[in-house]
Design a protein around this motif. Structure first.
Motif, PDB file in Angstrom:
ATOM      1  N   GLU A   1      -7.441  -0.373  -0.210  1.00 61.03           N
ATOM      2  CA  GLU A   1      -7.439   0.130   1.175  1.00 61.03           C
ATOM      3  C   GLU A   1      -8.783  -0.177   1.837  1.00 61.03           C
ATOM      4  OE1 GLU A   1      -5.520   2.241   4.220  1.00 61.03           O
ATOM      5  OE2 GLU A   1      -4.920   3.020   2.284  1.00 61.03           O
ATOM      6  N   ARG A   2      -9.870   0.105   1.122  1.00 58.79           N
ATOM      7  CA  ARG A   2     -11.200  -0.149   1.699  1.00 58.79           C
ATOM      8  C   ARG A   2     -11.386  -1.631   1.984  1.00 58.79           C
ATOM      9  NH1 ARG A   2     -14.547   3.856  -2.276  1.00 58.79           N
ATOM     10  NH2 ARG A   2     -13.848   5.783  -1.306  1.00 58.79           N
TER      11      ARG A   2
ATOM     12  N   LEU B   1       0.833  -1.207   0.000  1.00 61.57           N
ATOM     13  CA  LEU B   1       0.000   0.000   0.000  1.00 61.57           C
ATOM     14  C   LEU B   1       0.868   1.259   0.000  1.00 61.57           C
ATOM     15  CD1 LEU B   1      -2.798  -1.152   2.464  1.00 61.57           C
ATOM     16  CD2 LEU B   1      -3.165  -0.415   0.117  1.00 61.57           C
TER      17      LEU B   1
ATOM     18  N   VAL C   1      -9.087  -3.866   2.630  1.00 65.60           N
ATOM     19  CA  VAL C   1      -8.276  -4.264   3.792  1.00 65.60           C
ATOM     20  C   VAL C   1      -8.936  -3.801   5.086  1.00 65.60           C
ATOM     21  CG1 VAL C   1      -6.073  -3.807   4.966  1.00 65.60           C
ATOM     22  CG2 VAL C   1      -6.080  -4.328   2.537  1.00 65.60           C
TER      23      VAL C   1
ATOM     24  N   THR D   1      -7.562   2.944  -3.628  1.00 65.01           N
ATOM     25  CA  THR D   1      -8.725   3.192  -2.763  1.00 65.01           C
ATOM     26  C   THR D   1      -9.484   1.889  -2.514  1.00 65.01           C
ATOM     27  OG1 THR D   1      -8.900   5.385  -3.710  1.00 65.01           O
ATOM     28  CG2 THR D   1     -10.810   4.580  -2.516  1.00 65.01           C
TER      29      THR D   1
END
Lengths: 395, 404
Positions: A361-362, A330, A364, A358
């Motif tokens: 990340e969301r 990331l 995870v 994005t």
């Protein structure tokens, strides 16, 4: 869980000198999973040493929770550092238990040469370290059996040519060393990426003998991301002896900063080799996360078209589907996005990368959030998420 | 930027250091009645480096400095600049690098605050350590004498018991750096300790710095196993010690000695009736460590006892502390601690983990939406219905004090 133990200790032994093929075998006897490993080189006379044997055996022995017995001399500094090395590995992986090393006679190793090596694979990190230390480095060390298996001759041949061209261009010797140590470590379910890479490089450094005073290990991570990653700036120097120093190098620069330095040299851009799953002739696949990360950075410098070593083009649709997991990936993607946005080039690619970042990340975070409510729900979410990504890539 | 100091401390043992950049002048001091502080070039660089890196100006000083230190200072800056984007690598000018003229001496020090980490390192190296170094002005302001005297008494009592010297060093460097926006907790405390250690290097060959985290948590932190040894010279070695164990395991080691448990001072809050408040996250964390080790009753004095309701409501400042609390949860479950305590701790961990994760999730939203989501939070805070996060509030208060 560690495997059932059949003996209480691991015994190490090695031939006194390489055979006619330049090969030395190191016996690691201690468990039904134990077996000899080898190091082989046609470029230098390898020197068996207890440091090399101990470096090769320490992780399996810790996994089996068996003390190590070895006969003969070993560097005092190295033996003193082993305790801390074991502490670090134990903290990184609780399966690895601290063990004792018995039988070695501590000695002060004397340096006999002034050569300076760099583990070199033709990738961004090792090219960066080569440029940075080109006045000092005398030898490029290319490992067969590190990210490319020893039996994969065509790929090794392709990458070997890149290494030899770099050596010729800068007037450096090339030392190729083959080993099957990786397969021993992976056979014990020891994570290659997190744990195994460091000991393999250190063991090879030790078998290269007393001709070398220093060996650089190019870092893939910056000082800001200090997760175990095939080595560590804290750990790597601990493998050294009084005569040989290991230095992890390049933690001060991000990957875009490193590429920024490389693009000034056409011959480097033309030969970059970054892929963990290269094509049969050793080219970069152009489709994996690492390839696309590097291509995006090259594009941010307007240098991608000068780089012929990628087997596929960079397409926004494919970039948007990348899935990043873990802090290392990331953070790496964020650095690339910053570089792309700063450059103002390739806006469609930057948008695609932002979308991928994005979404990753969301995914995870949602998975971790669900984990705090119900591990089963989190597992189902991850399965669905994987499935949706698979569907996307087929669409 | 230039840094300079007189050749030695004044009659009160006080060493005034001046930082000059153009017409701007800042000053700070170190003082000790127990040791004749030596303003070596290395100590001056360690104390002024952050200010120089923040302003981006080369750091100049006169005289000689250790060649080993000079060769490493670039690597130190590489690490710091990578950790803190507000810092830039700068040159070191005007001084002559040469092998350290100070002959290696025999004393071995340990920065000692009577907390879990420093007590663990003291017990581990008790045969080797000769001196406990206590810093006034590190955690509390030097003018908060009552609190500092109380903590110093614990340090002296420990030293008397173990036959060690105590060196007290007072400094206001933390507050000067805080006034420049350089936070002590997250940025500067390692360099402040290094500067003090380097003022002692005439007689010390090794100084231990007790680790806060273990090797599993190697994220950037001002006192770090990679960074601390780099501040050393040919004559003085810094050893970052104790990374092999986490806090639960360290307390289990300390629990073998009743007097150690009774002497523990872990709290950074202002307390009046006991050395530890028992209310802050660190106190609660330590009480849970003690409970897991079966040593809570033998432990130090806390103003209030361990209480499930307080555990449930405790404030956790960041992911690191959350990981510490998870270690506690694991150890308490293994030790068969009361269910109410375990339930309360699990609830606190989940609450803060979700909060941190939601904050992270919010960062992935488009900016206008993020602003919209912040409005109710800001409103509630303005109405006084919710408080700031404790670390944030504490740091800001410290900086305001430092600036005043």
């Amino acid at each position: 869980m560690s495997e059932r133990r059949t003996r209480s200790e691991v015994r190490l032994g090695a031939a006194a000198s390489p055979d006619a093929r330049g090969r030395i075998d190191v016996r690691i006897d201690g468990n039904e999973a134990g077996r000899p490993i080898y190091f082989q080189s046609g470029d230098v006379d390898l020197a068996p040493s207890n440091e090399a044997a101990l470096t090769s055996a320490i992780l399996p022995a810790m996994l089996w929770n068996q003390n190590i017995v070895v006969e003969g001399p070993a560097s005092r500094r190295f033996l003193e550092n082993l305790d801390r090395i074991e502490d670090i590995y134990h903290c990184w992986d609780a399966r690895l238990q601290k063990v004792q090393v018995r039988g070695a006679t501590p000695v002060v190793r004397e340096r006999r040469g002034e050569r300076v090596g760099l583990f070199f694979s033709g990738g961004v990190d090792s090219f960066y370290s080569l440029l940075k230390h080109q006045d000092e480095v005398t030898d490029l060390i290319f490992i067969h059996g590190f990210d490319i298996g020893v039996g994969d001759r065509s790929r090794l041949q392709g990458i070997g040519e890149v290494v030899r061209r770099a050596g010729e261009r800068l007037g450096k010797r090339v030392v190729e060393v083959a080993t099957d140590l990786r397969s021993l470590l992976e056979g014990q379910a020891l994570s290659w990426r997190r744990l195994g890479g460091g000991p393999v490089k250190a063991a090879i450094g030790h078998v290269l003998g007393a001709e070398f005073k220093r060996i650089y290990i190019a870092a893939a991570e910056t000082y800001a991301i200090l997760v175990p990653w095939g080595g560590h700036p804290l750990l790597d120097p601990m493998w050294g002896t009084e005569a040989l120093e290991f230095r992890r190098d390049g933690g001060e620069s991000t990957r875009p900063e490193k590429v920024g330095r490389l693009v000034a040299h056409d011959w480097i851009v033309e030969s970059l080799r970054v892929c963990w799953r290269p094509t049969a002739d050793g080219l970069n696949c152009g489709r994996c996360e690492k390839c696309m990360r590097t291509m995006l950075i090259l594009e941010s410098f307007g240098a991608l078209e000068r780089c012929p070593t990628f087997a596929a083009d960079l397409e926004p649709q494919r970039v948007a589907r990348i899935h990043y997991r873990g802090v290392y990936f990331l953070d790496g993607a964020r650095e690339v996005l910053e570089a792309l946005e700063r450059s103002g080039r390739a806006r469609a690619l930057a948008r695609a990368l932002r979308r991928a970042l994005t979404r990753s990340e969301r995914s995870v975070v949602v998975s971790a959030l669900l984990e705090t409510y119900s591990p089963r729900a989190a597992s189902s979410f991850r399965r669905l998420d994987r499935q949706s990504r698979r569907d996307d890539s087929l669409a | 930027m230039r840094v300079h100091a007189p050749a030695g401390p004044d009659a009160n043992g006080r060493l005034a250091v001046t930082l000059e950049e153009g017409t701007k002048k800042d000053s700070f001091y170190f003082a000790s009645r127990d040791f004749n502080l030596q303003p070596s070039g290395e100590a001056l660089i360690a104390s002024a480096l952050f200010a120089a890196m923040q302003s981006g100006a080369a750091l100049g000083l006169a005289g000689t400095i250790s060649r080993e230190f000079y060769e490493t200072i670039g690597d130190i800056q590489d690490i710091l600049a990578e950790w803190h984007p507000q810092l830039a690598k700068v040159g070191i000018e005007g001084c002559q690098p040469q092998p350290c003229s100070v002959a290696p001496a025999g004393r071995v020090g340990l920065f000692f605050s009577a907390g879990v980490d420093s007590f663990y390192s003291l017990l581990k190296h008790q045969d080797e350590i000769t001196d406990l170094i206590f810093i006034r002005g590190h955690e509390f302001r030097a003018r908060e004498n009552e609190l500092l005297d109380r903590n110093a008494r614990i340090v002296h009592e420990t030293a008397r018991r173990m036959g060690k010297h105590v060196i007290e060093v007072e400094t206001d460097l933390r507050w000067l750096l805080a006034s420049k926006g350089l936070k002590w907790v997250k940025v500067t405390h390692g360099a402040v300790m290094a500067a003090i250690g380097l003022l002692l290097q005439g007689e010390f060959r090794r100084i231990y710095i007790a680790a806060t985290g273990n090797y599993a948590r190697l994220d950037p932190w001002p006192s770090h196993p990679m960074l601390d040894p780099m501040w050393g010279t040919e004559a003085l070695e810094f050893v970052h010690d104790g990374c092999e164990l986490n806090r639960v395991e360290k307390v289990a080691v300390l629990a073998r000695e009743d007097w150690v448990l009774r002497s523990l001072r872990v709290c950074g809050e202002y307390t009046t009736t006991a050395p530890n408040c028992g209310r802050c996250e660190k106190c609660i964390r330590t009480m849970l460590n003690l409970l897991a080790a079966g040593a809570l009753e033998r432990g130090p004095q806390f103003e209030v006892g361990l209480d499930a309701q307080r555990i449930r409501r405790m404030r956790v400042s960041d992911f690191h502390r959350l990981e510490d609390e998870k270690d506690n949860l694991h150890a308490l479950a293994q030790a068969g601690a009361p269910r109410a305590i375990i339930r309360a701790l699990r609830s606190a961990i989940h609450r803060w983990e979700r909060r941190f994760l939601l904050m992270r999730l919010a960062r992935t939203l488009p900016s206008p939406l993020r602003l919209l989501l912040r409005l109710p939070y800001r409103l509630l805070r303005r109405l006084g219905l919710i408080e700031r996060r404790p670390r944030e509030a504490g740091e800001q208060a410290a900086e305001m004090q430092g600036a005043s």
